[in-house]
Design a protein around this motif. Structure first.
Motif: not given
Length: 478
Positions: A27-31, A404-409, A411-420
């Motif tokens: 698995f890779l980060p964010g999977d 905001i860009c740093k947080a987005y990077a 949360l893409l791993i911890t929450h994923g792109p579909s999280h509200p």
């Protein structure tokens, strides 16, 4: 041993820990390693009329169950989806005259499911409810007394015409809830709203520096990889926030989950030196001064909690400023007592719309957090996001967009792109990028337009500061 969508993991015996989960592939980060619906779940007692009892979303207007007048739903779709789990509960609440506590309601839902499906392996589960740890034997006398009271409450609520369970089995189920109940959060992931049992997740052991994180997303929990995981690696999650000294984390884990943490970070007290950092250089403070300032910080945090509970936010700011004045010449930038005050000060000042001062504290808080937390930590991501929004509101567009860009990077791993919350952040990222381009083209015009926009439109108020940290992984009955 795999079952129903759980092909990528297996249960194994982890040395010194009992059962655990290990990866069967890379698995890779964010999977997403697996997503699991609750075996059973309920809304907290204090929020039953504010949260949908099916999807756990917070809604303005909810529909109430016409029969028991207790359960609330977003709409007919959620109500219909709930009926298989609510049917028995509905008639039991009507007969009983009122709904029992969340732990009794959850125990009853588990028993009704066992009555319907048997206590063997449920679909998609690697272990049965019978096989989960209950720790009843290790309870203190006080805890045993509470358990007996819960068993009595359960028996009063449980309908006589339903399958009857022995005292020992009821104690087992209540014990399972007490040490394996997982905290469910609202759709934004900011507030704990309920508790559920997820048998597969329960198999993941704790590590203070884990390789996985758990997020409640769209009605299911997701186990997500934080770092590269190889086949055969144990999958670990953290049951507690890392932002505590190793001794404090171990105490908390022993008290709540009945085990002695032997992870590398606890054994080697990794990062404790950063969390206790003091000012270096010529005027290095004496041990006595450090001790006094830490005690002052602890006392102030108690006063702050009291003022926050009463909604006295200007008093909170005053206490934070006084405390920072004492801390700054003595404590290092990563000292957890300094970071706690900076976090509260930035959150409360943002709420009071004193954005410039809030941004300064938020920046210092984030700089400290980045040196302590795992780079892909959900709480770090949320803190960076909050700091970014604060800078944006303060008109500090360059720093705001960067954060905001740093947080987005993260949360893409911890929450994923579909999280509200990730979707919200993506909207903010696009908006701040547009404003930043405008700022870079003509600084003067940017501030003029910003001023005009603020006059015409009330600035978005930050949410009222909560007295809770972000929801912890497992729900522990207080």
């Amino acid at each position: 041993m795999t079952k129903g969508g759980m092909e990528s993991v297996e249960v194994f015996t982890s040395e010194g820990k009992g059962r655990g989960l290990k990866a069967r592939k890379e698995f890779l980060p964010g999977d997403v390693i697996f997503a699991e619906p609750a075996y059973a779940a309920v809304v907290f007692d204090s929020l039953t009329h504010l949260i949908c009892h099916t999807c756990f979303k917070r809604q303005e207007r909810l529909h109430r169950c016409g029969q028991c007048k207790f359960a609330y739903y977003c709409d007919r779709t959620c109500q219909r989806a709930a009926w298989v789990n609510h049917k028995n509960e509905c008639s039991a609440i009507k007969k009983h005259g009122k709904a029992p506590t969340e732990n009794i309601r959850l125990a009853a839902r588990i028993m009704w499911k066992i009555e319907r499906e048997g206590s063997g392996l449920a679909e998609g589960c690697l272990v049965s409810i019978d096989d989960l740890q209950n720790h009843v034997d290790t309870l203190s006398e006080e805890e045993k007394k509470e358990l007996r009271a819960d068993v009595e409450s359960f028996l009063e609520f449980w309908p006589p015409q339903n399958q009857q369970f022995g005292m020992q089995y009821i104690s087992h189920v209540l014990g399972v809830i007490n040490c394996n109940g997982f905290t469910l959060s609202d759709q934004r992931g900011l507030q704990a709203v309920g508790v559920g049992i997820f048998p597969n997740l329960c198999q993941a052991n704790h590590d203070c520096w884990p390789n996985c994180t758990v997020i409640f997303n769209n009605g299911k929990i997701e186990l997500r990889a934080l770092s590269k995981i190889s086949p055969g690696d144990e999958l670990t999650v953290s049951y507690v926030d890392f932002l505590n000294l190793s001794e404090e984390r171990r105490k908390q884990l022993k008290k709540q989950y009945y085990f002695d943490c032997a992870c590398e970070h606890c054994k080697k007290q990794i990062k404790d030196d950063l969390m206790l950092a003091v000012k270096e250089g010529e005027g290095k403070p004496s041990a006595e001064t450090v001790k006094e300032v830490i005690q002052f910080s602890k006392d102030t945090l108690e006063k702050i909690n009291k003022a926050r509970m009463e909604g006295l936010y200007h008093e909170v700011v005053k206490l934070c400023r006084e405390c920072l004045k004492k801390q700054e010449p003595v404590l290092g930038d990563t000292n957890i007592y300094l970071l706690r005050i900076l976090s509260i000060a930035s959150e409360v000042l943002s709420y009071l719309q004193m954005f410039e001062e809030a941004a300064d504290y938020a920046k210092r808080m984030v700089d400290g957090y980045l040196k302590i937390y795992h780079p892909n930590n959900a709480q770090l991501g949320m803190a960076v996001m909050r700091a970014g929004v604060t800078h944006w509101h303060a008109g500090l567009i360059e720093a705001g967009h960067g954060l905001i860009c740093k947080a987005y990077a993260i949360l893409l791993i911890t929450h994923g792109p579909s999280h509200p919350i990730t979707k919200d952040l993506e909207v903010m990222r696009v908006q701040t990028e547009m404003e930043l381009r405008m700022f870079q083209q003509n600084e003067f015009m940017y501030y003029k337009m910003r001023e005009a926009a603020l006059k015409n439109q009330k600035i978005q108020v930050m949410p009222e500061p909560s007295n809770e940290t972000s929801p912890s992984l497992f729900h522990k009955k207080e």
